[in-house]
Design a protein around this motif. Structure first.
Motif, PDB file in Angstrom:
ATOM      1  N   PHE A  33       0.846  -1.199   0.000  1.00  0.00           N
ATOM      2  CA  PHE A  33       0.000   0.000   0.000  1.00  0.00           C
ATOM      3  C   PHE A  33       0.876   1.242   0.000  1.00  0.00           C
ATOM      4  O   PHE A  33       1.967   1.250   0.567  1.00  0.00           O
ATOM      5  CB  PHE A  33      -0.889   0.008   1.253  1.00  0.00           C
ATOM      6  N   SER A  34       0.366   2.285  -0.636  1.00  0.00           N
ATOM      7  CA  SER A  34       1.002   3.596  -0.603  1.00  0.00           C
ATOM      8  C   SER A  34      -0.087   4.646  -0.725  1.00  0.00           C
ATOM      9  O   SER A  34      -1.016   4.491  -1.522  1.00  0.00           O
ATOM     10  CB  SER A  34       2.007   3.751  -1.747  1.00  0.00           C
ATOM     11  N   THR A  35       0.030   5.690   0.072  1.00  0.00           N
ATOM     12  CA  THR A  35      -0.994   6.734   0.015  1.00  0.00           C
ATOM     13  C   THR A  35      -0.979   7.467  -1.319  1.00  0.00           C
ATOM     14  O   THR A  35      -2.020   7.920  -1.796  1.00  0.00           O
ATOM     15  CB  THR A  35      -0.775   7.755   1.146  1.00  0.00           C
ATOM     16  N   ASP A  36       0.209   7.596  -1.925  1.00  0.00           N
ATOM     17  CA  ASP A  36       0.320   8.373  -3.159  1.00  0.00           C
ATOM     18  C   ASP A  36       1.559   7.920  -3.926  1.00  0.00           C
ATOM     19  O   ASP A  36       2.602   7.654  -3.330  1.00  0.00           O
ATOM     20  CB  ASP A  36       0.432   9.870  -2.828  1.00  0.00           C
ATOM     21  N   ASP A  37       1.423   7.820  -5.256  1.00  0.00           N
ATOM     22  CA  ASP A  37       2.529   7.409  -6.126  1.00  0.00           C
ATOM     23  C   ASP A  37       2.609   8.326  -7.340  1.00  0.00           C
ATOM     24  O   ASP A  37       2.925   7.873  -8.440  1.00  0.00           O
ATOM     25  CB  ASP A  37       2.321   5.963  -6.603  1.00  0.00           C
ATOM     26  N   PHE A  38       2.341   9.616  -7.146  1.00  0.00           N
ATOM     27  CA  PHE A  38       2.112  10.491  -8.303  1.00  0.00           C
ATOM     28  C   PHE A  38       3.324  10.562  -9.230  1.00  0.00           C
ATOM     29  O   PHE A  38       3.215  10.315 -10.428  1.00  0.00           O
ATOM     30  CB  PHE A  38       1.731  11.891  -7.833  1.00  0.00           C
TER      31      PHE A  38
END
Length: 412
Positions: A33-38
């Motif tokens: 899981f990752s909150t954000d990978d922009f």
């Protein structure tokens, strides 16, 4: 600000980096899981190779970066990700590498850990391609079942420091002896991390092992470790007890050419090279046991494999091991028992031998692998059966808890 425990400490020259990277994709590590990978996905954190920089390369979302980089946060909170360790066990230290993230690195981090039983892990959605995206409400709902907010802190909130652009490591020692299966990397509030290395030793649940099936008693994934060696030009001896097959010579152990080798080489009547010197490495088994089969692999070492090798074993308590480390492993001859006599090796080939303990039925705790005169080996496997006997003195704790001491630098 939250009150964080004061366990993680930064150190300059860590010995634990000679241990296995328990989170690496090469040993089965996985980002859950990752909150954000922009700008760049969290999967880059656990790549086995070092980070790189491509000066003129961009994606549709921005500058291409070889690491995990989140967007500039414009909502409350901070970013974080969860990694399932490929090798589960005792964590000795972390390397939070921010190489090439000169103006976009995460200014602060903390690291938490948990020991989760397999049957109690919830179903986590597959991540797929993540660049340009953030976690969905469904993903947040699934990962919330792990209750990672409450995991144990191994490194409290700490500022990261920039070093050289291509080599910017932040090392943190860990003193916990608990077994861990998952970690949570928190960055505050956002930014980039090139690599996360989780160094330690595997810890196997031997009660679940099939007593009829031989096991690799020296495997680093189960807790085996190198505790001393004579020379390491390329690669640490721990590499040869690593996970899976070696990918290249860099994934093995290679020594320098001995300067005392004869000007003109000769063989004895058995075809063994006549040489005065040798190189050696001592390994602590993951569990005391009887070794019945030995596998020595020289794959990738086509012009620099050893001419021959031998293997010896002994029984040492933890206290005796510490003494031997200080003495550079000058052990009385009678302590070592032969497991494999002097044996010819071939380049780029896997060799299998029956151990002499098949007849002797000797339980051992340590082995010494000796190569002559020098060269490289990719893998060493010592298959056999763990023993339940207690080998510590009565005044010590009635169980063997083996671990690599940070102080084995004297053998480097």
């Amino acid at each position: 600000m939250m009150d964080f425990p004061k366990e993680g400490t930064r150190i300059r020259i860590p010995d634990f980096t000679q241990l296995i990277d328990m989170a690496s994709e090469s040993v089965g590590g996985k980002v859950l899981f990752s909150t954000d990978d922009f700008f760049a996905p969290a999967e880059n954190l656990i790549k086995s190779e070092s980070p790189m920089f491509k000066e003129h390369e961009y994606t549709e979302f921005g500058k291409w970066m070889d690491g995990w980089e989140t967007r500039r946060k414009r909502i409350p909170g901070h970013d974080w990700c969860i990694v399932k360790l490929g090798v589960q066990g005792i964590i000795r230290g972390f390397d939070v590498d921010i190489s090439y993230f000169l103006g976009d690195y995460a200014p602060r981090i903390s690291i938490q850990a948990a020991n989760l039983e397999k049957d109690k892990q919830p179903e986590i959605p597959q991540r797929g391609l993540r660049t340009g995206s953030a976690a969905t409400p469904q993903e947040f709902e699934a990962i919330a079942k792990l209750k990672s907010n409450n995991w144990h802190y191994l490194v409290p909130m700490t500022e990261l420091k920039l070093g050289k652009p291509a080599s910017s490591h932040n090392y943190f020692a860990v003193n916990s002896l608990q077994r861990w299966t998952h970690i949570r990397l928190n960055i505050f509030p956002d930014g980039g991390i090139a690599r996360l290395r989780v160094y330690g030793t595997g810890q196997k649940d031997w009660t679940l092992a099939d007593p009829k099936e031989p096991l690799d008693l020296v495997a680093i994934s189960s807790g085996g470790a190198c505790v001393g060696f004579s020379n390491a030009l390329c690669g640490h001896p721990n590499n040869i007890i690593g996970v899976g097959k070696a990918k290249s010579m860099a994934d093995g152990w290679e020594t320098a050419r001995r300067v005392d080798r004869p000007p003109i080489l000769k063989n004895d009547e058995n075809g063994i090279l006549l040489a005065q010197g040798c190189e050696w490495a001592v390994f602590r088994l993951a569990h005391p046991g009887v070794i019945t089969q030995i596998e020595i692999d020289t794959e990738h070492f086509k012009g620099n494999s050893p001419d021959s090798c031998k293997l010896d074993g002994c029984v040492l308590t933890t206290h005796e091991e510490e003494i031997m480390m200080r003495r550079k492993w000058i052990l009385p001859v009678h302590k070592w028992k032969p497991l494999l006599p002097i044996t010819k090796l071939s380049p780029n080939e896997s060799h299998s031998f029956n151990s002499l303990t098949l007849e002797l039925q000797d339980v051992i705790t340590h082995v010494r692998f000796t190569m002559s005169p020098d060269g490289g080996v990719s893998r060493l496997r010592l298959k056999g059966y763990p023993s339940s006997i207690c080998l510590l003195r009565p005044r010590e704790k009635p169980s063997l808890r083996f671990s690599v001491k940070p102080g084995f630098r004297e053998n480097l």
